[in-house]
Enzyme design. Structure first.
Site, short mmCIF file in Angstrom:
data_model
loop_
_atom_site.label_atom_id
_atom_site.label_comp_id
_atom_site.label_asym_id
_atom_site.label_seq_id
_atom_site.Cartn_x
_atom_site.Cartn_y
_atom_site.Cartn_z
N MET A 187 3.56 -16.30 -54.76
CA MET A 187 4.31 -17.51 -54.43
C MET A 187 3.88 -18.71 -55.27
O MET A 187 4.72 -19.46 -55.76
CB MET A 187 4.16 -17.84 -52.95
CG MET A 187 4.96 -19.07 -52.52
SD MET A 187 4.81 -19.45 -50.77
CE MET A 187 5.71 -18.09 -50.05
N ARG B 280 37.93 -12.68 -61.61
CA ARG B 280 36.99 -13.46 -60.81
C ARG B 280 37.74 -14.67 -60.27
O ARG B 280 38.26 -14.63 -59.17
CB ARG B 280 35.79 -13.85 -61.69
CG ARG B 280 34.57 -14.29 -60.95
CD ARG B 280 33.40 -14.55 -61.88
NE ARG B 280 33.70 -15.57 -62.89
CZ ARG B 280 32.80 -16.08 -63.71
NH1 ARG B 280 31.55 -15.63 -63.67
NH2 ARG B 280 33.13 -17.01 -64.59
N TYR C 99 -1.66 -8.84 -55.62
CA TYR C 99 -1.12 -8.14 -54.47
C TYR C 99 -0.78 -6.69 -54.81
O TYR C 99 -0.29 -6.39 -55.90
CB TYR C 99 0.14 -8.85 -53.97
CG TYR C 99 -0.13 -10.08 -53.14
CD1 TYR C 99 -0.82 -10.01 -51.95
CD2 TYR C 99 0.33 -11.33 -53.56
CE1 TYR C 99 -1.05 -11.13 -51.18
CE2 TYR C 99 0.11 -12.47 -52.81
CZ TYR C 99 -0.59 -12.37 -51.62
OH TYR C 99 -0.82 -13.48 -50.87
N LYS D 22 26.99 -27.62 -64.72
CA LYS D 22 26.86 -27.00 -63.40
C LYS D 22 25.41 -26.55 -63.18
O LYS D 22 24.61 -26.47 -64.11
CB LYS D 22 27.82 -25.81 -63.27
CG LYS D 22 27.56 -24.67 -64.25
CD LYS D 22 28.59 -23.58 -64.08
CE LYS D 22 28.32 -22.42 -65.04
NZ LYS D 22 29.28 -21.31 -64.86
#
Length: 382
Positions: free
Chosen positions: A316, A136, A264, A38
């Site tokens: 980014m 779940r 940043y 998966k």
């Protein structure tokens, strides 16, 4: 995609993947060892990982979504492929046509799959998921009892096995484990003749009482420690072969004086004259922003491998590293920097990000140049 020198490289060792599968299979010789593919094989590429495991002898695979299963069928035409989320509503004809096996977790899924079997006039394969404490997916006790007491609900469905999922398998002493084991054993008795599947990667290390007929290893296949970070004897015994090696490239190195800031937010303040290297990897590539000021990298210098800290925020497209500990000639532009693997333990990096190896792997992006190594690899992948 055209390849250039600033592109980060994600190397995936298919031989190591296969070695991990064989190791886990050998821990339970009386069980069949499947493979969890998966999330695009935990970020490594299901179209490459699946066939590598098939060549090694794996014949049963699990994915989460219907679309994942349909895509996997294209490269594994003869494998048993199970859909953990069950049949997506309306997708039953496509699932049946592809010969896929949904894991049925609700009375509605059972009814829909049985209806498709009646429409086609033939039995359809499936598995049954019973919840034993995860809360779940899976049938509740009342729902499972209703199915066990009324087999007509399963008419037209060729059940292969019954399964559940462990919630705390990484913790050997957690009382939840034997509680789930015993509940599952009781439910298996209500469905005689069916195989059983209980264990994930960590569950295999809990011992034979948890193995049953089908093992479902996931994270351990891809090189992370099934027990998570730690340096206990048990953790050391569970270390797997490294599958993933992520490397970024240095773009430039600059000298930064004491008191100046990096990145940043100006949150990283240089405490002494330092050299800061900027590397072309960021959160757009799937390199976690949570590693800002907490993660580390490894650079191979003339004196060996040197660990260097992340300086400032992950942005980014870029990260910045304090490379003051390296000679300038060991961190020139173009120098490769290991960010996962290659001396950077994925579980340690995940712990620094306050997450787990699952997340670091599954968010690996597609801007990397992917290189597959090992038997059957054909070079760079998608």
């Amino acid at each position: 995609m055209t390849e250039f020198g600033d592109q980060a490289i994600l190397s995936i060792d298919l031989d190591a993947l296969v070695a991990n599968w064989r190791r886990l299979a050998a821990m339970a010789p009386g069980s069949e060892c499947a493979g969890i593919l998966k999330a695009d094989a935990y970020g490594t590429g299901a179209a490459m990982a699946g066939p590598a495991l098939w060549r090694a002898g794996c014949r049963r695979f699990f994915v989460a979504h219907t679309t994942e299963a349909l895509d996997l069928r294209k490269v594994l035409p003869d494998a048993a492929i199970h859909i953990l989320h069950g049949p997506a509503p309306g997708a039953e004809p496509d699932i049946a046509a592809a010969g896929l096996s949904p894991v049925l977790s609700t009375p509605g899924q059972i009814a829909a799959w049985a209806a498709e079997a009646r429409r086609l006039g033939r039995a359809l394969p499936a598995a049954l998921h019973i919840d034993t404490g995860m809360n779940r997916l899976g049938l509740t006790d009342a729902e499972a009892a209703a199915v066990a007491d009324d087999p007509s609900r399963l008419e037209g469905i060729a059940l292969d096995f019954v399964m559940t999922h462990l919630a705390c398998a990484e913790e050997a002493d957690n009382p939840h484990n034997p509680a789930q084991r015993d509940r599952f054993a009781a439910w298996r008795a209500r469905f005689p003749g069916l195989k059983g599947s209980l264990t994930n990667s960590a569950g295999i290390f809990l011992g034979t009482g948890y193995h049953h007929d089908i093992l479902r290893p996931g994270i351990g296949l891809y090189g992370a420690n099934p027990l998570g970070p730690g340096d206990t004897p048990r953790h050391r015994a569970a270390r797997m072969s490294e599958v993933v090696h992520l490397q970024g490239k240095i773009l430039q190195v600059r000298s930064v004086d004491r008191g100046q800031t990096v990145g940043y937010g100006a949150g990283y303040i240089v405490e002494k004259p330092s050299r800061i290297a900027t590397v072309a990897v960021g959160y757009a590539d799937g390199f976690s922003r949570a590693l800002s000021g907490r993660g580390s990298a490894v650079i191979r210098g003339r004196q060996g491998h040197v660990r260097v800290p992340l300086a400032g925020r992950v942005s980014m497209d870029l990260i910045t590293l304090d490379v003051s500990a390296l000679a300038p000639e060991d961190c020139l532009p173009g120098t490769a920097v290991s960010l996962l693997g290659g001396g950077v333990d994925i579980d340690d990096q995940a712990e620094a990000a306050r997450t787990n190896a699952y997340e670091l792997l599954t968010q690996l992006g597609h801007r990397y140049r992917r290189i597959y190594a090992g038997t059957g690899a054909t070079g760079a992948g998608a």
